[in-house]
Design a protein around this motif. Sequence first.
Motif, PDB file in Angstrom:
ATOM      1  N   HIS A  59      33.874 -66.789  53.292  1.00 59.73           N
ATOM      2  CA  HIS A  59      32.857 -67.967  52.958  1.00 59.73           C
ATOM      3  C   HIS A  59      32.904 -68.699  54.433  1.00 59.73           C
ATOM      4  CE1 HIS A  59      37.179 -69.136  52.427  1.00 59.73           C
ATOM      5  NE2 HIS A  59      37.052 -69.964  52.952  1.00 59.73           N
ATOM      6  N   CYS A  61      30.431 -72.248  54.399  1.00 57.97           N
ATOM      7  CA  CYS A  61      30.314 -73.653  54.018  1.00 57.97           C
ATOM      8  C   CYS A  61      31.427 -74.275  53.142  1.00 57.97           C
ATOM      9  CB  CYS A  61      29.053 -73.608  53.403  1.00 57.97           C
ATOM     10  SG  CYS A  61      28.766 -72.841  51.722  1.00 57.97           S
ATOM     11  N   TYR A  62      32.186 -73.202  52.396  1.00 56.80           N
ATOM     12  CA  TYR A  62      32.967 -73.740  51.520  1.00 56.80           C
ATOM     13  C   TYR A  62      34.313 -74.164  52.158  1.00 56.80           C
ATOM     14  CZ  TYR A  62      36.888 -73.504  48.120  1.00 56.80           C
ATOM     15  OH  TYR A  62      38.008 -74.036  47.250  1.00 56.80           O
ATOM     16  N   GLY A  70      27.399 -74.998  48.918  1.00 54.90           N
ATOM     17  CA  GLY A  70      26.698 -73.349  48.565  1.00 54.90           C
ATOM     18  C   GLY A  70      25.754 -72.910  49.479  1.00 54.90           C
ATOM     19  N   ASN A  71      25.623 -73.324  50.686  1.00 56.45           N
ATOM     20  CA  ASN A  71      24.536 -73.190  51.569  1.00 56.45           C
ATOM     21  C   ASN A  71      24.597 -71.743  52.290  1.00 56.45           C
ATOM     22  OD1 ASN A  71      26.103 -73.850  53.836  1.00 56.45           O
ATOM     23  ND2 ASN A  71      25.176 -75.854  53.768  1.00 56.45           N
ATOM     24  N   CYS A  72      25.830 -71.340  52.830  1.00 56.11           N
ATOM     25  CA  CYS A  72      25.821 -70.275  53.511  1.00 56.11           C
ATOM     26  C   CYS A  72      25.538 -68.754  53.022  1.00 56.11           C
ATOM     27  CB  CYS A  72      27.028 -70.067  54.302  1.00 56.11           C
ATOM     28  SG  CYS A  72      28.359 -69.601  53.111  1.00 56.11           S
ATOM     29  N   ARG A  73      25.816 -68.702  51.647  1.00 53.40           N
ATOM     30  CA  ARG A  73      25.871 -67.710  50.768  1.00 53.40           C
ATOM     31  C   ARG A  73      26.572 -66.364  51.276  1.00 53.40           C
ATOM     32  NH1 ARG A  73      23.694 -70.605  46.940  1.00 53.40           N
ATOM     33  NH2 ARG A  73      22.652 -68.788  45.937  1.00 53.40           N
ATOM     34  N   CYS A  75      29.608 -66.094  50.151  1.00 57.01           N
ATOM     35  CA  CYS A  75      30.707 -65.866  48.999  1.00 57.01           C
ATOM     36  C   CYS A  75      30.013 -65.291  47.836  1.00 57.01           C
ATOM     37  CB  CYS A  75      31.239 -67.425  48.701  1.00 57.01           C
ATOM     38  SG  CYS A  75      30.341 -68.320  47.862  1.00 57.01           S
ATOM     39  N   ILE A 108      27.372 -67.570  43.919  1.00 54.61           N
ATOM     40  CA  ILE A 108      28.168 -68.097  44.615  1.00 54.61           C
ATOM     41  C   ILE A 108      29.608 -68.523  44.210  1.00 54.61           C
ATOM     42  CG2 ILE A 108      26.400 -68.823  46.424  1.00 54.61           C
ATOM     43  CD1 ILE A 108      26.589 -71.443  45.326  1.00 54.61           C
ATOM     44  N   CYS A 110      32.128 -70.035  45.234  1.00 51.34           N
ATOM     45  CA  CYS A 110      32.535 -71.309  45.821  1.00 51.34           C
ATOM     46  C   CYS A 110      31.933 -72.335  44.759  1.00 51.34           C
ATOM     47  CB  CYS A 110      31.974 -71.718  47.103  1.00 51.34           C
ATOM     48  SG  CYS A 110      30.238 -71.991  47.411  1.00 51.34           S
TER      49      CYS A 110
HETATM   50  S1  FES Z   1      30.983 -70.522  50.627  1.00 49.26           S
HETATM   51 FE1  FES Z   1      28.934 -70.703  51.452  1.00 49.26          FE
HETATM   52  S2  FES Z   1      27.807 -70.488  49.646  1.00 49.26           S
HETATM   53 FE2  FES Z   1      29.679 -70.308  48.864  1.00 49.26          FE
END
Ligand code: FES
Lengths: 572, 478
Positions: A59, A61-62, A70-73, A75, A108, A110
């Motif tokens: 992950h 962004c989490y 929830g933006n990086c995707r 996870c 996702i 997270c």
């Molecule tokens: S850690 Fe980034 S979307 Fe879940």
Amino acid sequence: MSTSTAAPPKAGPPSVESLTVKVDGRAIVVPKLSPDWQGKPAPTTMIQACEAAGVTVPHYCYHPKLPVAGNCRMCLVEFGTPALGPDRKPILNPDGTLKIAKSPRPAIACATPVSPNMEIYTTTPGVKQMREGVLEFLLINHPLDCPICDQAGECKLQEYSVEYGQAASRFAEQKVHKPKQVDLGPRLILDDERCILCSRCIRFTRDIVGDDALGFVNRGSYNTLTHYPGRPFDNNYTLNTADICPVGALTSKDFRFQMRVWFLRETPSLCTSCGTGCNLLIGSREDRIYRYVPRENEAVNGCWMCDAGRLNYGWVGRRDRLTECRMRHPKGGWQVTNWPALLAAVTEKLAQAAPGSVALIASARQTNEELYLLSRLATRLGALTDAVPRPGQADHLLVCADRNPNSTGARVMGLAATPLGANLPRILEGLRSGKVKTLVVFGEDVTALGVEPALLARLDAVIVSDILPSPTTELAHYLLPGCAHAEKRGTFTNVKGRVQKFMKAVEPRGDARPEWETLTELARGLCGLGNFGGIEGLFNQMALDIPAFEGLTWSKLGDGGANLVLPIPPQP
Amino acid sequence: MPAEFRLILKHADEPGYTPDLECYLRHDGYAALKKAVALAPKTLPDGKTLRPQEQLRQEVMNSGLRGRGGAGFSCGLKWSFVDRRSGKPVYLICNADESEPGTFKDRQIIHKDPHQLLEGMILSCWANDVHLAYIYIRGEMPGGARLLNQALAEARGAGLLGKNVLGTGYDLEIYVHRGAGAYICGEETGLIESLEGRRAYPRIKPPYFPAVLGLYQCPTIVNNVETLCAVKHIALMGGAAYAKLGTPNNTGTRIVSISGHVNRPGYYEVEVGRVTLGELILDPAFGGGLRPGRKLKAVIPGGSSAKVFKAGERFKIKRKGADGKETLVELDLLNLPYDFDTLIAAGSMSGSGALIVMDDTTDIVAALANIAEFYAHESCGQCTPCREGSLWMAKALRRLTSGQGRREDAEYLAKIADNIPGGRTICAFGEACSWPVQSFVAKFKEDFVARGVADEERRAKAGAGPSTTLKLAASPQS
Ligand code: FES
Ligand SMILES: Cc1cc2nc3c(=O)[nH]c(=O)nc-3n(C[C@H](O)[C@H](O)[C@H](O)COP(=O)(O)O)c2cc1C
Ligand code: SF4
Ligand code: SF4
Ligand code: SF4
């Protein structure tokens, strides 16, 4: 630096409702609710369940201490839930187990809550492909300047690319160019090309610090992190953004290009700049300190620390540190000596002092163990004692108004008055009236408290231990060079009564030695105390003697410390 | 003979029909509202009573109305998801951001018959116990915003809005909010963020389903302009009667925007599923056919984000007969009934009801490049696959349309596009930007490969290096 393991749901009391999920085929029981970023109970998420099952979900962004974006995707996982028949009842397999319907869409981890009997899949070809896809996308516009990047070695982009990425990029276009070496504020440099737009820094600054100072401008792939126009990014917590930045986009001006992180030795320690006692890691190499970074401690500082505390390490390596044992010639002038001679002289001097003629001014920057030994000495000598307060302004987050790291320790040992310093006028009076003939000072400059140099010159003995030179050390008859906390082991008790230990990161300078060692010898000579067998034994002896420490032992303190058993009334 | 069926646009284009209240009232305006608020509570066989508001919600459910904004989701079902127990206010937002390329239907209503929208909104608000609603109108439609504000003022003056609507004790306020020019503001959660004063970054779902945690974290209904107008007609004629329009599960009327290479581009209101794609393109009542000597090449059936159809495509589609039995029918592209389910079954969608027609003069690579450029420009950039993928595809297509193509570019594009949709992104923009690429490249592969091969050969002749050492197309920063 990026310390961001998912908070595993804590095993609560049995009354806590729980549910069973499977992670990669392994069934595990997790509570229905787990702490969210603020520690409030919220539905347990997939990433928390995976963590509890010992499965790492990559992950960016989490961050367990920040609101979920929830933006990086990165996870994304696949999952299934019990299949329901037309009657909304679960369908069973021929063998009686629940039939699981795999979701056609990933989720996702997270942000997605788990549900009873959910199955989470993190190793399927689909998940592998999604991770490869995200990494490829993140890398196409990345400058790939690892060789000159400070994050190299602790970069999540590097790490995940090795672990989850593809060997080669297919990208055949021109990269997007963005601002580099942006002077974001007094302590940070931003490289927008390295930024993966995870918004951690924005969320930290907005939601933890309460300063809506960072944000994205432009759109799409041109999105660019920046600070509020015309206002440098400057609050007392900005450097935490460099810690949580998963890549090398945000770097500390103080640490930039100073040292490759893989050369750094990390030592668990504490901040000494205020009574909060933030936990930290000292990064050092060859007895030089290069940086402090916060060390997670839920009970004290979470994952954060303030910039002022973080940058307050330079004094440890100052050139003018006191490194010699010294005695003043009866006829004036200094004589450099050694520890045996110095301690013998001090012991003799104190042994001769008439009861009631000694005053002891300690520092609330000293450790519990040192203050304990000082209090034993003070009792033996019938000394008037106190410690010196350092008032400041508290903020809404971590910084507390008490700028001493160990006022609580000083009070608990009975050395310091409550409030700290309330006894100082009496000591001053004793000095002025001539009643006090011997002054023992540990780690403070008494001339700043109104003790005039002439007054000191009149005394029988001025015994001073310190780290850095001051007018008081200049006037000492006996000068005992001491250690910075980074050079020794010990414990502090923070304003909330949490006893925490710190370890030795670098060697003391010259002849300087830990005060607790010096004091152990003085106490042996003057109070007949035995050898404690090192700092552990000393702490354990202290815990036996001082009621507030009852039940504590050095080893029980662990990494995160322990609370004093007696509640300590706060200082007014 | 296929023909338009004008329900919502019944009066809009009549000579002398003006957007003011007086004209609307002369045409039976607000009759539906008056009828609805006059309803008496209804006692059900099981002894429960239905409030008039619940009765209207039931009618909407019975009408089978599906959202006209793009996803075609059941309006009655959406309303039924609203969390009415939260103790928080429920908000309603009219999505008037109409920005999907090819779509120009909502603006007809707003400009020509704003009171119809207001009546539909007031009814929908009343039915859902909403006391505060917003019309989020696309920034580029200042005239529409002005008209709506005028209409709101008139309605307030006439006691149709504000405190004590029509003397019923029900209070409702509606405000117009203008967007600032971003397509993503049409995505309902992006819209909500924008309305709250932030960047229109769509929200993650879960947990931020508008029906539970929408505007200001309160339950919120977001409906398209046309959907809300349909509510007025359902209130007037009843759900069952409305459901008789159109075809089963694809009820009512829809305004179709037809653009591109047809003789009569424009907007046409039809019963859903009662006309075919072919009729919409060719019939004199609608698109009126292609220009002389032209042949059909491609159709995008639901706004630029819908997957393209290629002329001559045939589809095997399951259709439910009147008896409820499913049969497999084989249909030619032009014989596809224009409805929600058929177009999904054929691998695309009716989306925002926008038909983009391309004849054989179309440079299909350039057409896709144009679409990709739009999506790269409009991606909000919040989540990785869409942010990076949309611009990557646009750059590849810029290269392909500027003499720098490679024979492998079709595959290259498909691979980029495949990593974006299917739930990998926060919002459906991920699908919107990748579906055109996937479908164009799959269905017109020969056009893309031919372009790449021609470029490579020309470069080879000119002595340029192999295809890997490309002179790359410049990338203007937006
Ligand atoms: S850690 Fe980034 S979307 Fe879940
Ligand atoms: C990228 C994107 C853009 C959208 N733009 C619009 C729009 O301009 N107008 C609209 O009504 N719906 C738009 N939608 C759909 C809305 O999210 C939402 O589903 C719709 O407003 C719901 O109304 P309906 O149920 O009445 O169709 C868009 C969706 C996406 C993913
Ligand atoms: S600077 Fe770092 S923390 Fe901030 S958005 Fe970029 S990558 Fe994330
Ligand atoms: S808050 Fe106090 S203890 Fe924590 S880092 Fe700052 S000065 Fe140090
Ligand atoms: S899919 Fe695209 S438009 Fe939607 S949130 Fe992600 S980046 Fe933004």
